[in-house]
Enzyme design. Sequence first.
Site, PDB file in Angstrom:
ATOM      1  N   ASP A   1      33.693 109.457   5.109  1.00 28.98           N
ATOM      2  CA  ASP A   1      32.738 108.519   5.694  1.00 28.98           C
ATOM      3  C   ASP A   1      33.523 107.269   6.061  1.00 28.98           C
ATOM      4  OD1 ASP A   1      30.735 106.777   6.395  1.00 28.98           O
ATOM      5  OD2 ASP A   1      29.777 106.705   4.421  1.00 28.98           O
TER       6      ASP A   1
ATOM      7  N   LYS B   1      34.830  98.931  12.695  1.00 28.73           N
ATOM      8  CA  LYS B   1      34.032 100.032  13.249  1.00 28.73           C
ATOM      9  C   LYS B   1      33.081  99.527  14.330  1.00 28.73           C
ATOM     10  CE  LYS B   1      30.754 103.608  11.683  1.00 28.73           C
ATOM     11  NZ  LYS B   1      30.167 104.219  10.479  1.00 28.73           N
TER      12      LYS B   1
ATOM     13  N   GLU C   1      26.223 111.039  10.881  1.00 30.22           N
ATOM     14  CA  GLU C   1      25.962 110.628   9.497  1.00 30.22           C
ATOM     15  C   GLU C   1      24.606 111.148   8.975  1.00 30.22           C
ATOM     16  OE1 GLU C   1      26.584 106.441   9.833  1.00 30.22           O
ATOM     17  OE2 GLU C   1      28.738 106.676  10.119  1.00 30.22           O
TER      18      GLU C   1
ATOM     19  N   ASP D   1      19.180 105.598   8.343  1.00 25.69           N
ATOM     20  CA  ASP D   1      20.538 105.218   7.929  1.00 25.69           C
ATOM     21  C   ASP D   1      20.827 103.774   8.343  1.00 25.69           C
ATOM     22  OD1 ASP D   1      23.229 104.874   7.491  1.00 25.69           O
ATOM     23  OD2 ASP D   1      23.833 106.798   8.346  1.00 25.69           O
TER      24      ASP D   1
END
Length: 622
Positions: free
Chosen positions: A23, A87, A187, A211
Amino acid sequence: MAKIGINIATGSLQQEEMIVGIDLGTTNSLVAIIHPESKKPVALKEHNSSSLVPSIIHFGEHGDVTVGDEARKFLVNDPANTIFSAKRLMGKSYDDIRNNASFFTYKVIDDNTDSLVKIQVGDKFYSPIELSAFILRELKSRAEHILKTPVSKAVITVPAYFNDAQRQATRDAGKLAGLDVLRIINEPTAASLAYGLGVKGDEEKVIAVYDLGGGTFDISILRISNGIFEVLSTNGDTYLGGDDFDREIVQNWMKEHDISSEQLNSNKELMQQLRLKAEEAKKHLGKQDVYISNVDDYQLQITAAEFEKLIQPLVKKTLVACENALKDAGFSVAGIQEIVMVGGSTRVNLVKQEVSRFFGKPVHAELDPDEVVALGAAVQADILAGNNKDFLLLDITPLSLGVETMGGLMDVLIPRNSKIPTRVARQYTTQKDGQSGIKIAVYQGERDLVKDNRKLASFDLTGIPAMPAGLPKVELSFMINADGILVVKAKELRSGVEQVIQVKPQYGLTDEEVETMLMDSILHAKEDIATRALVEAQTEARQLIDSTATFVEKNKIHLTADEMTNTADAIEKLSALVESGTKDQIQAQIELLNELSKPYAERLMDLAIQRAISGKNITDNF
């Protein structure tokens, strides 16, 4: 040379291979595996330490690079050289993040173009791909230390809302870190796998996966039927997360203490201290009613009720996305059987309460929300390894497919391990004024330069009407059917001119040749990425030289003698560097030329606007 045991038909690896699930998060990253004895997914950690590795990179004075907890210590003391939330920059241009640029305490280059962002640290320039590779390399090293075995293959997760450029950037980062990225998976899909949803063969459910991480939010509606996961819809925001909760608290304190944005921009240390205190407050208010602390002479205080009032609009934005996802999937709230909560920001009480209220039922939050995605990635890795027969593994492409772009670079349209049938489209344009044709060369392989890959076909798209460079819109689409036949179509959208060819990507390749191509891409990843970065810098420099020279020629009556002379000198230096300079030297000179031209470009733009307002015609020069 190590060999990769790979089944070309399915893309699955032989069972003795160790594949990890990763992850790669905005705030934290981690690695998980399927435990060899319990056969359950577990996050890797040493003894009683955390499984989480902060997604933070620090660049020291002497070229030393630290990642994770060690780097976190430098957030306040050396903010300009400490990178966090990289990210959020993946696959982004400066225009995409312009409104939030002040959030970053390090230098994100504003070059006024649509090209991907660059981060300047000292006299070096890094892409988000290179930064993410530092984090992935640390995770790889950590996993190897804990497992006492080499780790070279991984499944990496991304937000479901990531676009093609962001997914490809993640793949490139993995390759640069020395990892063979077998699959990029969403994800939310990983999270549902971690909860074991769909393991029973006869199970049929429609689930929602909410999420909310440090920097991204997505909601996915999935149908699970007989072990097959089908994504019905996704929605969300790649720029919404716990970082934004922190920013709301910081802005509230700025308002209370009359701290201006200019003050924070000139005092990066204070900015970072406030950001860290805000993060601390957010976590504290999950269990307490009030948070009190100090930074310098400022007393910082916030109650749980105040915090919830600040973030209510952000939480509401996520629920609007939930509504849109349900609408796209053709379901009402009543049709959703399970709600899975993922991401550290779902620990916030208001988030859990509002999501539960929206769906009208309790939410799944049993597993650690920070670990659940990595655990699911490990389950997916186990499926790819052929160890889990409960899930269907569809046929996939064994090697990436793409086209040649400027500088002989490979632009991947369909990454290897993509499920087939599949279709991908991307838009390109011309590089020269009046260009009437584009040569399209199709390649297969994993290297960054087309000369190192396998050429499948080439054709010319001709008859494009004469237009200024950058104006034509050429859509290139790749479609692979169930038989593995690749159909390539190029169409100029403004004129309707198009050309179509068919090729068979795997024709003539043995398993051994595919294995060799995969290994070469890993072994040469560092030099490939460095070459790509240099070619991209050279291309950007040439385009800037041409556009600046044209602009100056058209508008020289409005420029001072000094501006003309300084610009000519800067262009000459950049031209010399294009031929012999390093990537960082070229980027530094690009930055210098941009800074030099910005004042007079803005001055001329203001003049054009004034003329337009006064009713006078704007000349072609503007």
